[in-house]
Design a protein around this motif. Structure first.
Motif, short mmCIF file in Angstrom:
data_model
loop_
_atom_site.label_atom_id
_atom_site.label_comp_id
_atom_site.label_asym_id
_atom_site.label_seq_id
_atom_site.Cartn_x
_atom_site.Cartn_y
_atom_site.Cartn_z
N ALA A 177 -5.73 6.23 -1.32
CA ALA A 177 -5.83 5.52 -0.04
C ALA A 177 -7.26 5.08 0.22
O ALA A 177 -7.51 3.96 0.69
CB ALA A 177 -5.32 6.41 1.09
N ALA A 178 -8.23 5.96 -0.09
CA ALA A 178 -9.64 5.60 0.10
C ALA A 178 -10.04 4.48 -0.85
O ALA A 178 -10.79 3.56 -0.47
CB ALA A 178 -10.52 6.83 -0.13
N ARG A 184 1.37 13.64 -4.76
CA ARG A 184 0.88 13.81 -3.39
C ARG A 184 -0.60 14.22 -3.32
O ARG A 184 -1.34 13.68 -2.48
CB ARG A 184 1.75 14.84 -2.67
CG ARG A 184 1.45 14.97 -1.18
CD ARG A 184 2.40 15.96 -0.52
NE ARG A 184 3.78 15.49 -0.58
CZ ARG A 184 4.32 14.67 0.30
NH1 ARG A 184 3.59 14.21 1.31
NH2 ARG A 184 5.58 14.31 0.18
N LEU A 191 1.08 4.32 -2.84
CA LEU A 191 0.83 5.73 -2.59
C LEU A 191 2.01 6.59 -3.04
O LEU A 191 1.82 7.72 -3.52
CB LEU A 191 0.56 5.95 -1.10
CG LEU A 191 -0.73 5.32 -0.56
CD1 LEU A 191 -0.84 5.51 0.94
CD2 LEU A 191 -1.96 5.91 -1.27
N ARG A 204 -2.96 11.18 -3.35
CA ARG A 204 -2.79 10.08 -2.40
C ARG A 204 -4.01 9.83 -1.51
O ARG A 204 -4.35 8.67 -1.26
CB ARG A 204 -1.54 10.30 -1.56
CG ARG A 204 -0.26 10.16 -2.40
CD ARG A 204 0.99 10.51 -1.62
NE ARG A 204 2.14 10.53 -2.53
CZ ARG A 204 3.36 10.92 -2.19
NH1 ARG A 204 3.59 11.32 -0.93
NH2 ARG A 204 4.34 10.93 -3.06
N PRO A 205 -4.69 10.86 -1.00
CA PRO A 205 -5.88 10.57 -0.18
C PRO A 205 -6.94 9.80 -0.96
O PRO A 205 -7.56 8.87 -0.41
CB PRO A 205 -6.37 11.96 0.23
CG PRO A 205 -5.14 12.81 0.20
CD PRO A 205 -4.35 12.31 -0.96
N ALA A 206 -7.15 10.16 -2.23
CA ALA A 206 -8.15 9.45 -3.03
C ALA A 206 -7.73 8.01 -3.26
O ALA A 206 -8.55 7.08 -3.18
CB ALA A 206 -8.35 10.17 -4.36
N ARG A 235 0.82 -1.21 0.00
CA ARG A 235 0.00 0.00 0.00
C ARG A 235 0.86 1.26 0.00
O ARG A 235 0.62 2.19 -0.78
CB ARG A 235 -0.92 -0.01 1.22
CG ARG A 235 -1.78 1.24 1.37
CD ARG A 235 -2.66 1.14 2.62
NE ARG A 235 -3.41 2.37 2.85
CZ ARG A 235 -2.92 3.44 3.47
NH1 ARG A 235 -1.67 3.43 3.94
NH2 ARG A 235 -3.67 4.52 3.64
N GLU A 236 1.85 1.33 0.86
CA GLU A 236 2.67 2.54 0.95
C GLU A 236 3.43 2.78 -0.35
O GLU A 236 3.59 3.93 -0.79
CB GLU A 236 3.64 2.44 2.12
CG GLU A 236 2.96 2.48 3.48
CD GLU A 236 2.07 3.71 3.64
OE1 GLU A 236 2.53 4.81 3.26
OE2 GLU A 236 0.94 3.57 4.10
#
Length: 366
Positions: A143-144, A136, A131, A139-141, A127-128
């Motif tokens: 991760a979701a 940057r 990302l 990345r939130p999208a 996962r990391e």
């Protein structure tokens, strides 16, 4: 053959865009059910060399978007829903081949045997790294999206009748992430395609040019050992690595089966710097009589005999790999002994053992 006489059989694979290890394994599975339809998210006849022309290939709605090997990853958020729309119900038996989504095809009341190459690595144990590969702000999208895929994945895993893992590492990950047990059946290698030859003065790397393969570890180690590497494969990191290492090493991109069969026996050794769930290239190299230098983890611990068919080193240790590459006398390895080790992983052995696993799943359901 798989399935009972007169039974309806369906086959499923994540996406059929190129012929790599997972696709070659699926081709061996498809030989066991030559009349079965194939369900897949995306299909490229030319990219898969026409290997599935004898089957009716049913694709998802994503096929209409025209995605290919270079850009299909952009469709990641849509893939679970697209998998759920593959019409794989109505069969008595479904055999899927999955490293991401195919284990989640809807199968109705069918017995569903999944040959698992790996749980989807970017959702579970890379996962990391995933990302880090995007800008940057994105990345939130992402991760979701990955969190949603993990939830979907767990639900899908509960519906599979029986899992068959391609290695002990995959077996452990199936238990760890999905809390399911599985049997190990190593994937097939067409050992008859390869033959020993006369080695030259280069090392070989074969596989997708992506971050988790850890190519820079091997390239840096080879530079320290003053050895040239020929890299076979394509992927999102190819341009960057070619710009960085192109003066020292050679990047061939994707090559034909014939070219690869010619390269293996001419190499001093195959180098495998990343953790492979199984590692078909390592067995192919051994079928050509050449040793393997790779990490002491994952599938290589099941396919390489240290000191006899290769050498294993700690993961991400450039110095240790450089020392092995520099100090090893590759001429001392016996090509006949190396090839004999590869013959344990023949297509016939794989098909027999998978057929037995399917038969056991059908008997248990009955």
């Amino acid at each position: 053959m798989i399935g009972e006489p007169g039974a309806s059989v369906g086959l499923a694979h994540d996406y059929l865009l190129v012929m790599r290890g997972a696709e070659r394994t699926f081709a061996a599975i498809a030989e066991l059910a030559p009349a079965a339809p194939v369900y897949t998210l995306l299909y490229d006849r030319d990219g898969t060399e026409g290997r599935f022309e004898g089957h009716r290939v049913v694709t998802s709605p994503l096929q209409r978007l025209g995605a290919g090997q270079r850009n299909f990853r952009s469709l990641l958020p849509l893939m679970p829903a697209a998998t759920a729309r593959l019409p794989a119900g109505g069969h008595d038996l479904v055999v899927s081949s999955s490293s991401a989504f195919a284990h989640g095809v809807p199968t109705g009341d069918a017995v569903h045997v999944c040959y698992c190459h790996s749980p989807f690595r970017y959702a579970w144990f890379e996962r990391e790294r995933a990302l880090q590969e995007v800008a940057r702000p994105l990345r939130p999208a992402l991760a979701a999206t990955l969190a949603g895929i993990r939830r979907w994945d767990k639900r899908a895993a509960r519906r599979v009748t029986r899992y068959v893992a391609n290695s002990r590492l995959t077996q452990e990950n199936i238990r760890r992430f999905w809390h399911r047990e599985s049997d190990v059946v190593h994937p097939p290698v067409d050992v008859e395609r390869f033959a020993p030859g006369e080695p030259e003065d280069f090392l070989l790397m074969v596989g997708e040019v992506v971050r988790h393969k850890r190519l820079p570890v091997a390239l840096e180690a080879a530079q320290r050992a003053r050895l040239r590497v020929v890299v076979v494969g394509d992927g999102p990191d190819l341009a960057e690595l070619r710009a960085r290492y192109g003066d020292t090493h050679e990047f061939r991109g994707r090559v034909s089966d014939r070219e690869l069969a010619d390269l293996y026996p001419r190499a001093l050794a195959l180098v495998v710097p990343g953790v492979e769930e199984f590692g078909i290239a390592a067995v192919e190299a051994q079928a050509a009589g050449r040793p393997v230098v790779g990490v002491a983890a994952g599938g290589l611990t099941e396919t390489v005999i240290p000191g006899e068919t290769g050498q294993l080193v700690p993961m991400d240790d450039v110095g240790a790999m450089a020392e092995v590459l520099r100090e090893t006398d590759f001429a001392r390895f016996d090509p006949a002994r190396i090839r004999a080790n590869a013959e344990r992983f023949s297509r016939q052995s794989f098909q027999r053992r998978l057929s037995e696993a399917v038969a056991q799943a059908l008997a248990a359901r009955a």
